[in-house]
Write a protein that holds these residues in place. Structure first.
Motif, short mmCIF file in Angstrom:
data_model
loop_
_atom_site.label_atom_id
_atom_site.label_comp_id
_atom_site.label_asym_id
_atom_site.label_seq_id
_atom_site.Cartn_x
_atom_site.Cartn_y
_atom_site.Cartn_z
N GLY A 114 0.80 -1.22 0.00
CA GLY A 114 0.00 0.00 0.00
C GLY A 114 0.83 1.26 0.00
O GLY A 114 0.48 2.26 -0.64
N SER A 115 1.96 1.23 0.71
CA SER A 115 2.81 2.43 0.75
C SER A 115 3.39 2.73 -0.63
O SER A 115 3.56 3.89 -1.01
N LEU A 116 3.68 1.68 -1.40
CA LEU A 116 4.17 1.89 -2.77
C LEU A 116 3.09 2.53 -3.63
O LEU A 116 3.36 3.42 -4.43
N GLY A 117 1.85 2.08 -3.45
CA GLY A 117 0.75 2.68 -4.20
C GLY A 117 0.58 4.14 -3.87
O GLY A 117 0.38 4.98 -4.76
N GLY A 118 0.68 4.46 -2.58
CA GLY A 118 0.53 5.85 -2.16
C GLY A 118 1.60 6.76 -2.73
O GLY A 118 1.34 7.92 -3.08
N GLN A 119 2.82 6.24 -2.87
CA GLN A 119 3.93 7.03 -3.38
C GLN A 119 3.92 7.18 -4.90
O GLN A 119 4.40 8.18 -5.43
N LEU A 120 3.38 6.18 -5.59
CA LEU A 120 3.57 6.11 -7.04
C LEU A 120 2.30 6.30 -7.87
O LEU A 120 2.39 6.51 -9.08
N ALA A 121 1.15 6.23 -7.24
CA ALA A 121 -0.11 6.21 -8.00
C ALA A 121 -0.28 7.42 -8.90
O ALA A 121 -0.82 7.30 -10.01
N GLU A 122 0.15 8.60 -8.46
CA GLU A 122 -0.07 9.81 -9.25
C GLU A 122 1.10 10.18 -10.16
O GLU A 122 0.99 11.12 -10.95
N SER A 123 2.19 9.43 -10.06
CA SER A 123 3.38 9.80 -10.85
C SER A 123 3.84 8.71 -11.80
O SER A 123 4.64 8.98 -12.70
N ASP A 124 3.38 7.49 -11.60
CA ASP A 124 3.87 6.37 -12.40
C ASP A 124 2.70 5.45 -12.71
O ASP A 124 2.30 4.63 -11.88
N ALA A 125 2.15 5.56 -13.91
CA ALA A 125 0.97 4.79 -14.28
C ALA A 125 1.25 3.30 -14.29
O ALA A 125 0.39 2.49 -13.89
N ARG A 126 2.43 2.90 -14.75
CA ARG A 126 2.76 1.47 -14.78
C ARG A 126 2.84 0.90 -13.37
O ARG A 126 2.35 -0.19 -13.10
N ALA A 127 3.47 1.66 -12.50
CA ALA A 127 3.59 1.20 -11.11
C ALA A 127 2.22 1.12 -10.44
O ALA A 127 1.93 0.17 -9.71
N ARG A 128 1.37 2.13 -10.70
CA ARG A 128 0.03 2.11 -10.11
C ARG A 128 -0.73 0.87 -10.56
O ARG A 128 -1.39 0.19 -9.76
N ALA A 129 -0.64 0.55 -11.85
CA ALA A 129 -1.32 -0.62 -12.38
C ALA A 129 -0.77 -1.91 -11.76
O ALA A 129 -1.53 -2.84 -11.47
N ARG A 130 0.52 -1.92 -11.54
CA ARG A 130 1.15 -3.12 -10.96
C ARG A 130 0.71 -3.32 -9.51
O ARG A 130 0.45 -4.44 -9.07
N VAL A 131 0.65 -2.22 -8.76
CA VAL A 131 0.17 -2.30 -7.38
C VAL A 131 -1.29 -2.74 -7.36
O VAL A 131 -1.71 -3.55 -6.52
N SER A 132 -2.07 -2.23 -8.30
CA SER A 132 -3.48 -2.61 -8.38
C SER A 132 -3.63 -4.11 -8.61
O SER A 132 -4.49 -4.76 -8.00
N VAL A 133 -2.80 -4.67 -9.48
CA VAL A 133 -2.83 -6.12 -9.72
C VAL A 133 -2.49 -6.87 -8.43
O VAL A 133 -3.11 -7.88 -8.09
N GLY A 134 -1.50 -6.36 -7.70
CA GLY A 134 -1.12 -6.99 -6.44
C GLY A 134 -2.26 -7.00 -5.44
O GLY A 134 -2.53 -8.02 -4.79
N PHE A 135 -2.96 -5.88 -5.33
CA PHE A 135 -4.10 -5.81 -4.42
C PHE A 135 -5.22 -6.74 -4.90
O PHE A 135 -5.93 -7.34 -4.08
N GLY A 136 -5.39 -6.84 -6.20
CA GLY A 136 -6.40 -7.75 -6.73
C GLY A 136 -6.11 -9.19 -6.35
O GLY A 136 -7.01 -9.96 -5.97
N ARG A 137 -4.84 -9.59 -6.45
CA ARG A 137 -4.44 -10.94 -6.06
C ARG A 137 -4.68 -11.16 -4.57
O ARG A 137 -5.18 -12.23 -4.16
N TRP A 138 -4.32 -10.17 -3.77
CA TRP A 138 -4.48 -10.27 -2.32
C TRP A 138 -5.96 -10.41 -1.96
O TRP A 138 -6.34 -11.26 -1.16
N SER A 139 -6.78 -9.57 -2.56
CA SER A 139 -8.22 -9.62 -2.30
C SER A 139 -8.82 -10.96 -2.70
O SER A 139 -9.69 -11.51 -1.99
#
Length: 211
Positions: A114-139
Motif C-alpha cells: 500500500g505504501s508503494l501505491g501511495g507514493q507512485l499512484a499519481e506519478s507512475d501509471a505502470r507502477a500504479r497498475a502493478r500495485v493494483s494487480v497486487g491488491f487484486g491478487r491479495w483480495s
C-alpha cells in the motif's frame, strides 16, 4: 524511462539468486526510506553488487521498483495463503501475524504494498497498475478463504465474501496508515477485530491471539 522486459527464465541459477538479492535489498530500502529515498547507489551497497551487475538485471530504477512491487505482492499473497483463511483458526492466525509484524516495526513503513501505491499512484501509471494487480491478487486470496467460511456457516447471513475481502483490505490499509503515524499497532488491532467480530456468525468464537 525504460521498462525491464528481460525474462528471468533466461537467467542462470546464480543469476536468479543475484537478481533476487538486489530486489530484496531494494525492497527493504524502499520500505524504510520510500521510493525517492532509496537510490541505486544505496541498493548496490546493500546488495553488494557492482553497477554493471545492477544494470544487467534492471534497465533503470523504474524497472527495479516494478520488481519490488511484484516481490512485495508475492510475499503478501503467499503469507495470506499459508495462513489458511478458510478456518476461523487460520483467520485468527493471519490477524495475529499482521498485528505482530506492525508491532515489531512500530508501524514504520506502513503496508509494504500500500505504501508503494501511495507514493507512485499519481506519478507512475505502470507502477500504479502493478500495485493494483497486487491488491487484486491479495483480495482474491482473502475472498477465497472467506468463501469457505461462508459455506461452512461461519459468516453472518447476507455477507458477501468478496465484499468482505475488500472491506478487510480497506480497514487494513487505513489502520496501517494510522499505526505508521502513531507508531502503535493498536489501530490495526481495533480495526481488524471490529470488522471480523461483526462478520462472524453469532456463536462463533474468534478467540484471543498474540496481538
Amino acid at each position: 524511462m525504460a521498462t525491464d522486459t528481460r525474462p528471468t527464465a533466461k537467467l542462470t541459477p546464480k543469476g536468479l539468486r543475484t537478481r533476487a538479492r538486489i530486489v530484496d535489498a531494494a525492497a527493504e530500502l524502499v520500505h524504510e526510506r520510500g521510493v525517492a529515498g532509496a537510490t541505486l547507489e544505496d541498493v548496490k551497497a546493500a546488495a553488494q553488487v557492482s553497477g554493471s551487475q545492477l544494470y544487467h538485471y534492471f534497465a533503470d530504477k523504474e524497472a527495479l521498483v516494478q520488481a519490488v512491487i511484484d516481490r512485495q505482492a508475492d510475499a503478501i499473497v503467499t503469507t495470506t495463503e499459508q495462513a489458511g483463511l478458510d478456518t476461523v483458526e487460520g483467520l485468527r492466525a493471519w490477524r495475529d501475524l499482521v498485528v505482530a509484524e506492525a508491532g515489531r516495526l512500530d508501524g514504520r513503513g506502513g503496508c509494504p504494498l500500500g505504501s508503494l501505491g501511495g507514493q507512485l499512484a499519481e506519478s507512475d501509471a505502470r507502477a500504479r497498475a502493478r500495485v493494483s494487480v497486487g491488491f487484486g491478487r491479495w483480495s482474491t486470496v482473502i475472498g477465497q478463504g472467506l468463501a469457505a467460511l461462508h459455506a461452512a456457516g461461519r459468516l453472518r447471513p447476507g455477507i458477501d465474501p468478496d465484499d468482505l475481502a475488500v472491506t478487510l483490505l480497506c480497514a487494513l490499509q487505513g489502520a496501517l496508515l494510522l499505526a505508521q503515524i502513531q507508531r502503535d499497532s493498536l489501530p490495526l488491532e481495533t480495526a481488524l477485530d471490529t470488522v471480523l467480530a461483526l462478520s462472524l456468525s453469532p456463536g462463533v468464537t474468534f478467540g484471543q491471539g498474540a496481538g
